[in-house]
Design an enzyme around this catalytic site. Structure first.
Site, PDB file in Angstrom:
ATOM      1  N   TYR A 154     -14.063   5.319 -67.380  1.00 21.27           N
ATOM      2  CA  TYR A 154     -14.263   6.744 -67.633  1.00 21.27           C
ATOM      3  C   TYR A 154     -12.936   7.506 -67.558  1.00 21.27           C
ATOM      4  O   TYR A 154     -12.617   8.311 -68.437  1.00 21.27           O
ATOM      5  CB  TYR A 154     -15.251   7.307 -66.612  1.00 21.27           C
ATOM      6  N   LYS A 158     -11.104   9.494 -70.720  1.00 18.83           N
ATOM      7  CA  LYS A 158     -10.810  10.924 -70.675  1.00 18.83           C
ATOM      8  C   LYS A 158      -9.309  11.195 -70.778  1.00 18.83           C
ATOM      9  O   LYS A 158      -8.889  12.197 -71.380  1.00 18.83           O
ATOM     10  CB  LYS A 158     -11.395  11.535 -69.407  1.00 18.83           C
TER      11      LYS A 158
END
Length: 246
Positions: A154, A158
């Site tokens: 994650y 990002k």
């Protein structure tokens, strides 16, 4: 921050932060395309917002699939004839420590969170270049800048969004198109509500203002980037995190 008659596509727009963004932009007069992996959820949100007097279009969309993305933009052009703002909000998590993380969990997060931004931005840019105007707003995260144990996939996805945002901004600024990102910190959602109280207290210790953010805090930042008020801003990240990262 008026957006009357602007056509805005929000991926992952049926729930959570995406739905709050949609509601915020609806108040400013935007016509909304609510895209979500669940058509039923997208349709429900679209119906709610249509009651405010704006035009809405619900779409089922898996942002990781190029054919679905292309078809979605075809539907938007058929319904509205233009696209003014793209908000890349769709995202998933598949948490786990690095040594235990499965390849498929890495790939799933990268495909939705990062490849999805690439595919949607590419389709939007084809239209925005012809229009010589447009806004793209990408939803990043505080973990792109700080990292977070158990979120290698994650955090990397990002962080990739931030680099992609800045690169596209440089490539298309001369065409009247701005590309920016909003990086939320810990935001009060159903997921944080379900956490044990001691876990919440530990999380709050890292936030100088001493509270979780709201989905409306994120939505307001997005509305600014979507509006004419931000016309001289591109390649930037607004951090909405209560001072967690400075």
């Amino acid at each position: 921050m008026e957006l009357k008659e602007k056509v805005v596509l929000i991926t992952g727009g049926a729930r959570g932060i995406g739905k709050a963004i949609a509601a915020c932009l609806a108040k400013r007069g935007a016509n909304l395309v609510i895209a979500d992996i669940s058509y039923e959820s997208a349709a429900e949100t679209a119906r709610e917002l249509a009651a405010t007097g704006i035009r809405t279009l619900p779409l089922k969309l898996d942002v990781s699939k190029a054919d679905e993305v292309a078809a979605a933009f075809g539907e938007i052009m058929k319904e509205f004839g233009k696209i003014d703002v793209l908000i890349n909000n769709a995202g998933i998590t598949r948490d786990g420590l690095l040594l235990r993380m499965k390849d498929e969990d890495w790939d799933a997060v990268m495909n939705i969170n990062l490849k999805g931004v690439f595919l949607c931005s590419k389709e939007a840019m084809k239209l925005m270049v012809k229009q010589k105007s447009g806004r793209i707003i990408n939803i990043a995260s505080v973990v792109a800048f700080m990292g977070n144990p158990g979120q290698a996939n994650y955090s990397a996805s990002k962080a990739g969004i931030v680099g992609l945002t800045k690169t596209i901004a440089r490539e298309y600024a001369s065409r009247g198109i701005t590309v920016n990102a909003v990086a939320p910190g810990f935001i009060a959602t159903a997921m944080t509500d379900a956490l044990a109280e001691n876990v919440k207290q530990e999380m709050l210790k890292s936030i100088p203002v001493g509270k979780f953010g709201s989905v409306d805090d994120v939505a307001t930042a997005v509305a600014f980037f979507a509006s004419p008020d931000s016309s001289y801003i591109t390649g930037q990240v607004i951090h909405v995190n209560g001072g967690m990262y400075m």
